[in-house]
Scaffold this motif. Structure first.
Motif, PDB file in Angstrom:
ATOM      1  N   THR A 266     -23.295  33.197 -10.156  1.00 29.01           N
ATOM      2  CA  THR A 266     -23.216  33.601  -8.748  1.00 29.01           C
ATOM      3  C   THR A 266     -22.730  32.496  -7.842  1.00 29.01           C
ATOM      4  OG1 THR A 266     -24.945  35.420  -8.879  1.00 29.01           O
ATOM      5  CG2 THR A 266     -24.422  34.522  -6.625  1.00 29.01           C
ATOM      6  N   GLU A 267     -21.702  32.737  -7.136  1.00 29.52           N
ATOM      7  CA  GLU A 267     -21.099  31.503  -6.335  1.00 29.52           C
ATOM      8  C   GLU A 267     -21.878  31.757  -4.940  1.00 29.52           C
ATOM      9  OE1 GLU A 267     -16.956  29.905  -4.563  1.00 29.52           O
ATOM     10  OE2 GLU A 267     -16.929  31.695  -5.737  1.00 29.52           O
ATOM     11  N   ASN A 272     -14.003  32.141  -2.229  1.00 34.73           N
ATOM     12  CA  ASN A 272     -14.506  32.564  -3.585  1.00 34.73           C
ATOM     13  C   ASN A 272     -13.668  31.654  -4.527  1.00 34.73           C
ATOM     14  OD1 ASN A 272     -11.928  33.761  -2.872  1.00 34.73           O
ATOM     15  ND2 ASN A 272     -12.509  35.763  -3.164  1.00 34.73           N
ATOM     16  N   GLN A 275     -14.975  31.587  -8.140  1.00 33.69           N
ATOM     17  CA  GLN A 275     -14.818  32.918  -8.601  1.00 33.69           C
ATOM     18  C   GLN A 275     -13.379  32.893  -9.285  1.00 33.69           C
ATOM     19  OE1 GLN A 275     -17.098  36.067  -8.479  1.00 33.69           O
ATOM     20  NE2 GLN A 275     -18.339  34.084  -8.554  1.00 33.69           N
ATOM     21  N   LYS A 279     -12.683  33.160 -13.430  1.00 32.34           N
ATOM     22  CA  LYS A 279     -11.840  34.267 -14.368  1.00 32.34           C
ATOM     23  C   LYS A 279     -10.872  33.441 -15.312  1.00 32.34           C
ATOM     24  CE  LYS A 279     -11.451  37.531 -10.681  1.00 32.34           C
ATOM     25  NZ  LYS A 279     -11.090  38.380  -9.541  1.00 32.34           N
ATOM     26  N   CYS A 291     -19.794  38.134 -12.702  1.00 31.12           N
ATOM     27  CA  CYS A 291     -19.844  36.867 -11.496  1.00 31.12           C
ATOM     28  C   CYS A 291     -19.670  37.590 -10.168  1.00 31.12           C
ATOM     29  CB  CYS A 291     -18.158  36.628 -11.754  1.00 31.12           C
ATOM     30  SG  CYS A 291     -18.044  35.752 -13.272  1.00 31.12           S
ATOM     31  N   TYR A 292     -20.625  36.926  -9.598  1.00 28.28           N
ATOM     32  CA  TYR A 292     -20.857  37.497  -8.081  1.00 28.28           C
ATOM     33  C   TYR A 292     -20.517  36.424  -6.899  1.00 28.28           C
ATOM     34  CZ  TYR A 292     -23.776  40.582 -11.035  1.00 28.28           C
ATOM     35  OH  TYR A 292     -24.322  41.443 -12.091  1.00 28.28           O
ATOM     36  N   HIS A 293     -20.414  36.578  -5.862  1.00 38.80           N
ATOM     37  CA  HIS A 293     -20.449  35.943  -4.922  1.00 38.80           C
ATOM     38  C   HIS A 293     -21.127  36.424  -3.544  1.00 38.80           C
ATOM     39  CE1 HIS A 293     -18.736  34.417  -0.976  1.00 38.80           C
ATOM     40  NE2 HIS A 293     -18.442  33.235  -1.636  1.00 38.80           N
TER      41      HIS A 293
END
Length: 294
Positions: A266-267, A272, A275, A279, A291-293
């Motif tokens: 999680t960022e 982003n 992120q 990837k 993966c989250y933000h």
């Protein structure tokens, strides 16, 4: 295991944090505390600009630190098994997990940013992102140049940032283009961050860091200097100082986090950027990761 990531310079924007200020009483208190500690209206620069002011290193670093730490502090489920921060983001990560207080982090980041800004004004350096070449090829070209030019950010596979003297930077970029670099992007900065040019800044930063109280970490933090995890305060301090003149080993940090059990990333912070790097890094892993933000 859950990993939380904190971004560095480059993710700032006008208006950052304004909604947090309006919608969270606790966030508002921390924004006001930041202004009080710094003794100037940093929140006004974040919320209203102008952009030319926000883009200056001494304000950019503060803005991203303030936004990122406040964001982490107001999350209901911030229970990290491990953390990492990209360059400046390492300070945000450490404040988020209470290795030092929000206020002491402000003092450190303010000093770090001011020192780096001064070095930039005295010694004009530059940075460029190289796409499409293996790390060892770029390392060799930098090594063979007779100027100060080094790898500074191992961001993702075939995405490496180099830093150094302007003339050396231009020479090396010409050479890299000739041998097949797919793209070269010169960063809009006037300093050679994470290079030997920052040595005078490192000495001054060490003095300030040694005056601040650090606690042992509640979870492993994967630090830029070595890409390895640490919890003991004395090692965290040392690595934070060394970071200024050594490359950010981001790709290696993420790989080590994965190998040590991280499955969710999680960022926390503006933008982003991390992120996008995730990837590219995850392409080399067959397992699926989340993966989250926020």
């Amino acid at each position: 295991m859950k990993a939380y990531l904190f971004p560095g310079q480059g993710s700032q924007f006008i208006g950052m944090g304004k909604n947090l200020y309006k919608n969270s009483h606790f966030a508002k208190k921390l924004f006001q505390l930041a202004d009080d500690v710094l003794e100037f209206k940093m929140t006004s620069i974040m919320f209203e600009g102008p952009i030319n002011t926000l883009k200056k290193t001494k304000y950019t670093q503060l803005a991203i630190y303030i936004y990122s730490v406040i964001k982490a502090k107001i999350l209901n489920d911030f229970t990290p098994d491990m953390v990492a921060g990209h360059s400046l983001g390492e300070f945000s990560a450490l404040a988020a997990i209470d290795v030092f207080s929000f206020e002491n982090g402000l003092i450190l980041v303010n000093q770090r940013a001011s020192i780096m800004q001064n070095i930039c004004e005295l010694i004009h350096g530059g940075m460029a992102v190289i796409f499409g070449l293996k790390d060892d090829i770029i390392e060799e070209i930098c090594k063979n140049d007779n100027g100060i030019i080094v790898p500074s950010n191992y961001n993702a596979p075939e995405q490496l940032v180099i830093s150094g003297e302007i003339k050396a930077l231009k020479r090396v970029c010409i050479s890299l283009k000739k041998i097949g670099a797919k793209k070269i992007f010169f960063l809009p900065v006037h300093g050679a961050f994470h290079s030997p040019i920052m040595e005078p800044a490192k000495k001054k930063l060490k003095e300030f860091i040694n005056q601040i109280s650090f606690k042992d970490s509640i979870c492993p933090i994967y630090q830029n200097f070595s890409a390895k995890s640490f919890t003991k305060s004395e090692y965290i301090k040392k690595n934070l100082i060394e970071q200024l003149t050594h490359p950010v080993k981001w790709k290696q940090s993420i790989e080590n986090m994965i190998n040590n059990g991280a499955i969710s990333f999680t960022e926390i912070g503006p933008g982003n950027i991390l992120q996008g790097l995730m990837k590219k890094i995850l392409i080399n892993f067959s397992k699926k990761y989340k993966c989250y933000h926020v």
